[in-house]
Design an enzyme around this catalytic site. Structure first.
Site, short mmCIF file in Angstrom:
data_model
loop_
_atom_site.label_atom_id
_atom_site.label_comp_id
_atom_site.label_asym_id
_atom_site.label_seq_id
_atom_site.Cartn_x
_atom_site.Cartn_y
_atom_site.Cartn_z
CG ASP A 180 -2.14 0.71 0.97
OD1 ASP A 180 -2.30 1.86 0.59
OD2 ASP A 180 -3.08 0.14 1.68
CG ASP A 275 -4.13 5.96 0.96
OD1 ASP A 275 -5.08 5.26 1.40
OD2 ASP A 275 -4.08 7.00 1.29
CD GLU A 333 -8.76 4.79 -0.99
OE1 GLU A 333 -9.82 4.58 -0.08
OE2 GLU A 333 -7.90 5.23 -0.80
CG HIS A 404 -8.37 -0.46 5.39
ND1 HIS A 404 -8.26 -0.86 4.07
CD2 HIS A 404 -7.96 0.56 5.73
CE1 HIS A 404 -7.74 0.39 3.71
NE2 HIS A 404 -7.54 1.21 4.49
CG ASP A 405 -10.64 2.87 4.53
OD1 ASP A 405 -10.15 2.91 5.76
OD2 ASP A 405 -10.08 3.13 3.38
C1 GLC Z 1 -7.43 5.65 2.25
C2 GLC Z 1 -7.17 4.70 3.13
C3 GLC Z 1 -7.72 5.10 4.68
C4 GLC Z 1 -6.89 6.35 5.01
C5 GLC Z 1 -7.14 7.39 3.97
C6 GLC Z 1 -5.89 8.30 4.11
O1 GLC Z 1 -8.95 6.05 2.13
O2 GLC Z 1 -7.72 3.62 2.78
O3 GLC Z 1 -7.73 4.21 5.47
O4 GLC Z 1 -7.47 6.93 6.05
O5 GLC Z 1 -6.82 6.94 2.52
O6 GLC Z 1 -4.74 7.80 4.02
#
Ligand code: GLC
Ligand code: CA
Length: 622
Positions: A180, A275, A333, A404-405
């Site tokens: 990641d 990310d 993402e 995880h979010d």
């Molecule tokens: C992404 C991650 C999350 C994090 C955010 C900021 O959305 O998946 O867990 O808090 O980015 O880095």
């Protein structure tokens, strides 16, 4: 030029027009089919105000027009090309959240050696690759998504040697590993930011500064700007106030990022999960966001960076200057990018990213994560079907319901857990039989579900704390806030992995950093290993079924029933044909047509002439 008098159906012909209008309609609780498939498509942008149930005002229509006119990509060609084969189209991925997976040295915190010790569990599921969440040195404002040093490992997680071992132990088992990478921001404790604060001009330009903040809000509540006395200016942080956004318009920043990526590819990583990578480019001048658009999606300013002016250019540059050489896989993402803009990012003719995660399907139309509601699977289907049929053969979807979010999807659908077993098995049936790369999140394979959080002390996530504080200040009652957190908190996904029924679920011998779900006495790997009907065994069988049948991977997707309560489709290739049929409700339903084919998988085990609650069946058609 798009104007007030432009018709919605015409605006929706360009990628950005499509995605922006579709997203807006979604936030009003409407599916885009209402515009693309009915005469309502003839209404104009100006008339959108009516469709918005009073949510849009004149100013927001103007903001919308500015946005639509600023994102002027050509419409994508609808061409029929064959699907190219690739390992990652055939692969099933498994996501590991290191903090919560396995604790090897019993300090209550999961670690890299813990992951290594559990690789056989992952391998035995039949998966091909893992995505490991961040393990870099970090002060942990956001559990490692705030990186202090990209080339060092977080003390709590272990050492560089441990990570090297993780990579080689994965490869020894023929598992790929993607890591990641957070490229949008660094920790405020990163040496670049520290030097910037000390007045080093070079590093100051690595970040984004303003004398006066604009109105953008942070994903973790409050303003997206923090004042720094040392510089007498504000710096931008779209996330926590310790996560400083990098200035990607500075070529030196981009070079640093490509070097970091190369460093890890040299170490053997097979690629990256990137990310919030779609946020790296921000509109020039950082104009204020439209408050109405902001309130609809809950973050003011997002229209200025969800697919910023240079995003595609920077991603191509990243590919050209780094990824290409290693043939590295990437999955970005990309919140806010809908179907058509995602085609721009992931088309195999575009040289940007390999795949991406888009998120609209995981909340129901008109809902946001903290809303108190039961997720209705039926409302997800139009979105799924569009990605299955209209993403084009240049692109390949990811298929996921958890990470995880987000709270666990099985709980979102059924908060009381009445149909827990059937729902978990339905979800994996869908994942393994749809077109696209399935991503399993740790714990899905045993049916882990939401934690019964009661007080704010039970939470660990900065998002939860900031939300609690902000809503209290806005006058919401504590009871209401806790209820909303109970429905939406990210901590649900982060409770320790349940390996057995012992006190700390076999995750650790020490009290873990976040509580173990009390249901671990029943829901755990060891118990489920012994039961052939368990969710765990069902996962293995579904993954096997997919691997053994190219029709479920590369086969065509043909929807049969997509409306109302039943979702049914064919997958077929080279003379093998499967029919998947599911009941998306908690009530018994009739089969919509007679089926006398061979049942090869059912989440109920045996056939019945009615579809039971959340029944999901796979038939082979001979
Ligand atoms: C992404 C991650 C999350 C994090 C955010 C900021 O959305 O998946 O867990 O808090 O980015 O880095
Ligand atoms: Ca540990």
């Amino acid at each position: 030029m798009i104007e007030r008098s432009s018709r919605l159906k015409d605006v929706m012909k360009t990628p950005s027009g499509h995605d922006v209008i579709a997203r807006l309609l979604y936030s009003f609780g409407l599916d885009e089919n209402i515009v693309t498939k009915t005469p309502l498509g003839n209404i104009t942008i100006g008339a959108l105000q009516k469709l918005s149930f009073g949510k849009l005002n004149d100013a927001s229509i103007d903001a919308l027009l500015r946005l639509l006119n600023s994102l002027d990509e050509e419409a994508a060609e609808e061409e029929e090309i064959p699907v190219k084969e690739a390992w990652w189209k055939e692969a099933v991925f498994y996501q590991v959240y290191p903090r919560s997976f396995s604790d090897s040295n019993h300090d209550g915190i999961g670690d890299i050696r813990g992951i290594v010790s559990r690789l056989d569990h992952i391998k035995n599921l039949g998966v091909d690759a893992i995505w490991c969440c961040p393990f870099y040195d970090s002060p942990n404002a956001d559990n490692g998504y705030d990186i202090r040093d990209y080339k060092k490992i977080m003390d709590e997680f272990g050492t560089m040697e441990d990570v090297e071992e993780l990579i080689s132990e994965c490869h020894r088992r023929d598992l790929k590993i993607i890591i990641d990478l957070v490229m949008n921001h660094t920790s405020d404790e990163h040496e670049w930011f520290r030097k910037a604060l000390k007045g080093d001009r070079k590093y100051r330009d690595y970040y984004i500064w303003r004398k006066q903040p604009n109105n953008w809000t942070s994903f973790f509540s409050g303003s997206a700007w923090k004042y720094f006395e040392e510089q007498k200016e504000y710096a931008l942080h779209l996330f926590a106030e310790k996560q400083m956004d990098l200035n990607w318009d500075n070529p030196k920043v981009r070079k640093e990022m490509y070097d970091i990526a190369a460093y890890w590819l040299e170490k053997g990583a097979d690629g990256f999960r990137l990310d919030v990578v779609s946020f790296i480019s921000k509109s020039e001048g950082l104009p204020d966001g439209d408050p109405t658009i902001g309130s609809l999606v809950s973050f003011t300013g997002i229209e200025h960076y969800f697919h910023g002016p240079h995003l595609d250019e920077y991603l191509r540059e990243f590919h050209e200057n780094c990824l290409k050489k290693y043939d590295a896989y990437t999955v970005g993402e990309c919140p806010g990018n809908g179907l058509m803009m995602s085609r721009m990012i992931t088309g195999d003719d575009r040289n940007e990213l390999t795949q991406l995660f888009s998120f609209d399907h995981i909340e129901n139309p008109g809902k946001i994560r903290m809303d108190v509601y039961d997720f209705d699977l039926r409302k997800m289907i139009p979105e799924i079907v569009r990605w299955q049929t209209r993403y084009s053969n240049h692109c390949w979807p990811t298929v996921f319901f958890n990470n995880h979010d987000v709270p666990r999807m099985c709980s979102k659908i059924d908060h009381e857990g009445k149909h827990h077993d059937a729902i978990c098995k339905l979800l994996v049936t869908m994942q393994m039989t749809l077109k696209g790369t399935p991503y399993i999140y740790q714990g899905d394979e045993i049916g882990m579900s939401d934690y019964p959080f009661e007080s704010i002390e039970d939470y660990r996530d900065i998002e939860a704390f900031n939300y609690y504080q902000e809503q209290l200040e806005k006058g919401m009652s504590e009871k209401e806030i806790l209820k909303r957190l109970l429905y939406g908190s990210r901590d649900h996904a982060r409770t320790p992995m349940q390996w057995n029924d012992s006190q700390y679920a076999g995750f650790s011998d020490h009290e873990p950093w976040l509580k173990v779900n009390p249901n671990h006495t029943e829901i755990n790997v060891e118990t489920e290993e012994k039961d052939d009907n368990s969710i765990l065994h069902f996962y293995r069988r579904m993954i096997r079924l997919r691997k053994d049948n190219p029709a479920l991977i590369y086969g065509s997707f043909e929807p049969i029933r997509t409306g109302k309560d039943i979702f049914a489709y064919y997958r077929q290739k080279d003379g093998r044909k499967f029919m998947i049929i599911m009941n998306l409700t908690d009530k018994e339903r009739d089969y919509p047509f007679t089926v006398h084919e061979k049942l090869i998988s059912s989440n109920y085990g045996v056939y019945s002439n009615k579809l039971r609650a959340y029944e999901a069946n796979v038939f082979e058609i001979e």
